[in-house]
Design a protein around this motif. Structure first.
Motif, short mmCIF file in Angstrom:
data_model
loop_
_atom_site.label_atom_id
_atom_site.label_comp_id
_atom_site.label_asym_id
_atom_site.label_seq_id
_atom_site.Cartn_x
_atom_site.Cartn_y
_atom_site.Cartn_z
N TRP A 119 -7.99 -25.05 -0.01
CA TRP A 119 -8.99 -24.00 0.11
C TRP A 119 -8.74 -23.15 1.34
N LEU A 120 -8.41 -23.78 2.45
CA LEU A 120 -8.08 -23.04 3.67
C LEU A 120 -6.82 -22.21 3.48
N GLN A 121 -5.84 -22.78 2.77
CA GLN A 121 -4.61 -22.05 2.48
C GLN A 121 -4.90 -20.82 1.62
N ALA A 122 -5.83 -20.98 0.66
CA ALA A 122 -6.21 -19.84 -0.20
C ALA A 122 -6.86 -18.74 0.63
N ASN A 123 -7.67 -19.15 1.62
CA ASN A 123 -8.27 -18.15 2.52
C ASN A 123 -7.19 -17.38 3.28
N TYR A 124 -6.22 -18.14 3.79
CA TYR A 124 -5.12 -17.49 4.54
C TYR A 124 -4.31 -16.57 3.63
N ASN A 125 -4.02 -17.02 2.41
CA ASN A 125 -3.24 -16.19 1.48
C ASN A 125 -3.94 -14.87 1.20
N LEU A 126 -5.27 -14.93 1.07
CA LEU A 126 -6.02 -13.71 0.81
C LEU A 126 -5.96 -12.77 2.02
N ILE A 127 -6.13 -13.35 3.22
CA ILE A 127 -6.06 -12.54 4.44
C ILE A 127 -4.67 -11.95 4.61
N ASN A 128 -3.65 -12.78 4.39
CA ASN A 128 -2.27 -12.33 4.54
C ASN A 128 -1.93 -11.23 3.54
N SER A 129 -2.41 -11.38 2.31
CA SER A 129 -2.16 -10.38 1.27
C SER A 129 -2.84 -9.06 1.62
N LYS A 130 -4.07 -9.16 2.16
CA LYS A 130 -4.79 -7.94 2.55
C LYS A 130 -4.07 -7.26 3.72
N ASN A 131 -3.61 -8.06 4.69
CA ASN A 131 -2.86 -7.51 5.82
C ASN A 131 -1.59 -6.82 5.35
N ASP A 132 -0.93 -7.41 4.39
CA ASP A 132 0.31 -6.82 3.87
C ASP A 132 0.03 -5.49 3.20
N LEU A 133 -1.06 -5.43 2.47
CA LEU A 133 -1.44 -4.18 1.80
C LEU A 133 -1.79 -3.10 2.84
N ILE A 134 -2.54 -3.48 3.87
CA ILE A 134 -2.88 -2.52 4.92
C ILE A 134 -1.63 -2.09 5.67
N GLN A 135 -0.72 -3.03 5.91
CA GLN A 135 0.53 -2.71 6.62
C GLN A 135 1.33 -1.65 5.87
N GLN A 136 1.50 -1.85 4.57
CA GLN A 136 2.26 -0.87 3.78
C GLN A 136 1.56 0.47 3.76
N THR A 137 0.22 0.44 3.75
CA THR A 137 -0.55 1.69 3.80
C THR A 137 -0.31 2.42 5.11
N GLU A 138 -0.31 1.67 6.23
CA GLU A 138 -0.09 2.28 7.55
C GLU A 138 1.34 2.81 7.67
N LEU A 139 2.30 2.08 7.14
CA LEU A 139 3.69 2.55 7.17
C LEU A 139 3.82 3.85 6.38
N LEU A 140 3.14 3.89 5.23
CA LEU A 140 3.20 5.09 4.40
C LEU A 140 2.53 6.27 5.08
N LYS A 141 1.47 6.01 5.86
CA LYS A 141 0.80 7.09 6.59
C LYS A 141 1.75 7.78 7.56
N VAL A 142 2.63 7.00 8.16
CA VAL A 142 3.59 7.57 9.10
C VAL A 142 4.49 8.56 8.38
N PHE A 143 4.96 8.20 7.18
CA PHE A 143 5.82 9.11 6.42
C PHE A 143 5.03 10.31 5.90
N GLU A 144 3.77 10.07 5.51
CA GLU A 144 2.97 11.17 4.97
C GLU A 144 2.54 12.15 6.06
N ALA A 145 2.42 11.67 7.30
CA ALA A 145 2.02 12.56 8.40
C ALA A 145 3.06 13.64 8.61
N GLY A 146 4.34 13.29 8.44
CA GLY A 146 5.40 14.28 8.56
C GLY A 146 5.49 14.86 9.95
N LEU A 147 5.64 16.19 9.99
CA LEU A 147 5.88 16.89 11.26
C LEU A 147 4.56 17.13 12.00
#
Length: 428
Positions: A400-428
């Motif tokens: 159950w604790l591992q499932a909690n971590y997996n959910l947090i980790n998955s959400k962090n990964d999604l936010i991370q990719q979103t933030e990385l994409l923001k850098v490319f979308e910001a452009g000049l």
């Protein structure tokens, strides 16, 4: 007394600051040495533009020579060679001006292109720093979350052992339950040590990405709404490419190399120079009287105005070879552009793939989260009623604790990719 001293010491120590991802990015964008170097390069290019424009102006200098001559020399009064000792003062002022040199105008254009390129390079450096900070920030968050899970599991084991020992004493549980739980304690403690080391190393890497040498910060996540991107747009990658500073840098460098071809060709063109010189002198025989200094300067003054046209005819094939080399540099810069396009396309596609994967994974984990929670609650009830042994409940609890971590980790990964994409979308 020692206790009082400790309390006073704690009160005087500065509290550790907590930074969010945005604070990290803002700090790194303004204070990272790579960014500061890029800013200096822009200033240098401003100076180069000013220097190039200065080449259109004349150069002017003036001087005076004070000389003594002993022995055989020319008597300025009768223009005869005699054995005399004389004093001579020569005054001059001269100006030289390149009236027409096409290279000077091309250098101004090239300097402006170089400044444009340096601005793009600064933005490119900011993007690279941001991408690295984002990656290190989420690596730290994930490693910290995993350590929290293990610490919760370890604290749960200790409580479980105490509770099970009491139940063994009253005969509600077999003694083997205690052995089963303790058998996993050592393995989990080893995992905790490794997780703690990973967290510490990831924090060191994050501080390094921020170019901070003192560990006086902690880094926290903020609640953010999960965003979505329009990956289905046919021009999605092309739009990101065209406003990416790395791509714009290559375009500016191609323009600079093309301008260098023109610069090399300018050596075929004639140049026109003009010069003006004013001079005068004062002369006297040592030990004898002479005409006043001001009178001699007025009498002996001389002016010269000249123009020179230089037409290149043959220069050992140096200009031709320089032109051909400049043309090859243009071709090479175009290949650099292709490499940058390839690398950027790979990076954007990678972020896209990881974003979609993280999004799908998070949706699945989130949908199943309530079922896992209910399963744990039912297992807990069974354990309290004596219908489940301690080891089985321990495994269920850790899952159950591992499932909690997996959910947090998955959400962090999604936010991370979103933030990385923001850098490319910001452009000049």
């Amino acid at each position: 007394m020692k206790k009082l001293f400790f309390i006073l010491l704690i009160n005087f120590l500065p509290a550790q600051q907590s930074w969010t991802l945005k604070q990290c990015l803002d700090y790194a964008s303004a204070n990272h040495p790579l960014i500061k170097q890029s800013a200096v390069n822009i200033q240098k290019n401003d100076r180069q533009i000013s220097a190039s424009k200065g080449m259109l102006l004349p150069s002017i200098d003036a001087g005076i020579n004070h000389n003594y001559n002993f022995g055989n020399g020319i008597n300025q009064q009768n223009n005869q060679r005699e054995a005399i000792n004389t004093q001579t003062d020569n005054l001059y002022a001269q100006a030289n001006w390149e009236l027409m040199n096409w290279r000077n105008y091309l250098n101004i254009s090239l300097s402006k292109i170089n400044k444009e390129s340096s601005i793009f390079k600064m933005k490119q450096a900011q993007n690279e720093v941001k991408l690295n900070v984002i990656t290190m920030f989420f690596t730290y968050q994930n490693s910290k979350s995993w350590l929290d899970v293990l610490e919760t599991q370890l604290s749960g084991i200790e409580d479980q052992i105490k509770r099970t020992e009491k139940e063994v004493e009253i005969g509600n549980r077999p003694k083997s339950d205690i052995y089963d739980i303790k058998a996993n304690l050592g393995t989990m403690q080893e995992q905790w040590v490794s997780a703690k080391n990973s967290r510490d190393l990831s924090k060191i890497n994050l501080l390094n990405a921020l170019a901070i040498t003192k560990d006086t910060l902690d880094f926290t996540m903020t609640e953010e709404n999960l965003a979505s991107s329009n990956f289905n747009d046919a021009n999605f990658i092309q739009n990101l490419l065209e406003k990416n500073p790395a791509y714009q840098t290559t375009l500016a460098e191609i323009k600079a190399q093309q301008k260098n071809v023109e610069l090399a060709k300018s050596a075929y063109l004639p140049t026109l120079n003009g010069s003006y010189t004013w001079s005068s002198f004062y002369n006297k025989i040592l030990g004898e009287s002479a005409t006043a200094f001001s009178d001699q300067i007025k009498t002996n003054k001389n002016q010269q105005l000249s123009f020179a046209l230089n037409i290149p005819i043959f220069n050992k094939l140096q200009v031709k070879n320089n032109v051909e080399i400049a043309k090859l540099n243009v071709i090479n810069s175009n290949y650099d552009k292709d490499i940058v396009i390839n690398n950027l396309t790979q990076s954007i596609n990678s972020i896209k793939a990881q974003f979609l994967n993280a999004q799908e994974k998070y949706n699945l984990l989130e949908a199943n989260f309530e079922n896992q929670k209910l399963s744990f609650q039912k297992s807990e009830e069974k354990y309290k009623e004596g219908l489940m042994d301690a080891y089985t409940f321990f495994v269920v609890r850790n899952n159950w604790l591992q499932a909690n971590y997996n959910l947090i980790n998955s959400k962090n990964d999604l936010i991370q990719q979103t933030e990385l994409l923001k850098v490319f979308e910001a452009g000049l």
